[in-house]
Design an enzyme around this catalytic site. Sequence first.
Site, short mmCIF file in Angstrom:
data_model
loop_
_atom_site.label_atom_id
_atom_site.label_comp_id
_atom_site.label_asym_id
_atom_site.label_seq_id
_atom_site.Cartn_x
_atom_site.Cartn_y
_atom_site.Cartn_z
N ASN A 72 -23.82 38.00 -12.62
CA ASN A 72 -24.78 36.93 -12.90
C ASN A 72 -24.90 36.62 -14.38
O ASN A 72 -25.19 35.48 -14.77
CB ASN A 72 -26.16 37.27 -12.30
CG ASN A 72 -26.14 37.16 -10.80
OD1 ASN A 72 -25.56 36.25 -10.23
ND2 ASN A 72 -26.76 38.12 -10.13
N SER A 118 -26.64 40.64 -6.04
CA SER A 118 -26.41 40.16 -4.67
C SER A 118 -25.19 40.80 -4.02
O SER A 118 -25.12 40.91 -2.80
CB SER A 118 -26.25 38.63 -4.65
OG SER A 118 -25.17 38.22 -5.46
N ASP A 129 -20.83 29.37 0.73
CA ASP A 129 -21.14 28.95 -0.64
C ASP A 129 -19.94 29.07 -1.58
O ASP A 129 -20.00 28.69 -2.73
CB ASP A 129 -22.33 29.73 -1.20
CG ASP A 129 -22.06 31.22 -1.41
OD1 ASP A 129 -20.92 31.69 -1.19
OD2 ASP A 129 -23.01 31.93 -1.79
N GLY A 165 -29.49 37.78 -7.59
CA GLY A 165 -29.85 37.04 -8.80
C GLY A 165 -30.06 37.92 -10.02
O GLY A 165 -30.23 37.40 -11.12
N HIS A 184 -20.10 34.06 -2.75
CA HIS A 184 -20.41 35.43 -2.32
C HIS A 184 -19.40 35.93 -1.29
O HIS A 184 -18.94 35.18 -0.45
CB HIS A 184 -21.83 35.48 -1.73
CG HIS A 184 -22.89 35.32 -2.76
ND1 HIS A 184 -23.42 34.09 -3.08
CD2 HIS A 184 -23.50 36.23 -3.56
CE1 HIS A 184 -24.32 34.25 -4.03
NE2 HIS A 184 -24.40 35.54 -4.34
#
Length: 194
Positions: free
Chosen positions: A83, A15, A163, A52, A166
């Site tokens: 991740n 991402s 969030d 992801g 990010h």
Amino acid sequence: MSDGAAPFVLAFGDSLTAGYGLAISESFPAQLQTGLRVNWPNAVVRNAGVSGDTTASAHSRLPRLLSSLTALPDLAIVELGANDLLRGISPERTRANLDTILSEFGRRGIRVLLAAMELPSFLGTFSHACNAIYPELAAKHGVPSHPFFPRGVLGHRELVLRDRLHPNARAIELVTEAMLPAVIAALPRSAEAA
């Protein structure tokens, strides 16, 4: 260079590469392309980021991705590992997957710049084990490595999306500014600015 003048760069990652939560023009590949076009007006940076992606899922999709290319990139930027950390995947497994990814690029004669994910030292031995992956693999494969996040960006509350995880567009600007010289240095020596 792929067309004799302008570099073709493949940005392969998760991402952070894909540009999660950002406009296409704000993503790392788009901003890097803009930066490269100062010297090479026709430079192309292809966004091959998938939100992801772990190192295992990226490894699984790599052969299909490379087979779909109409030209080999002059450089691939490999940005993976965040991740794996978030999902509790062991550093040994992350290292093995990245090793295989770098081997696949090398087998096809594609130069690589390995974007390192660096954990804060307060995480102790786990941080040391994860951070050691990138310089070890860079040395093994004879490729340059550069931190993806410059100091002060990762975890800064004004540089993340809602969030709180990010990076926002400003953070990616800082990432791109820091990475651009390393990308230029990693391009083939035949690269000549227009």
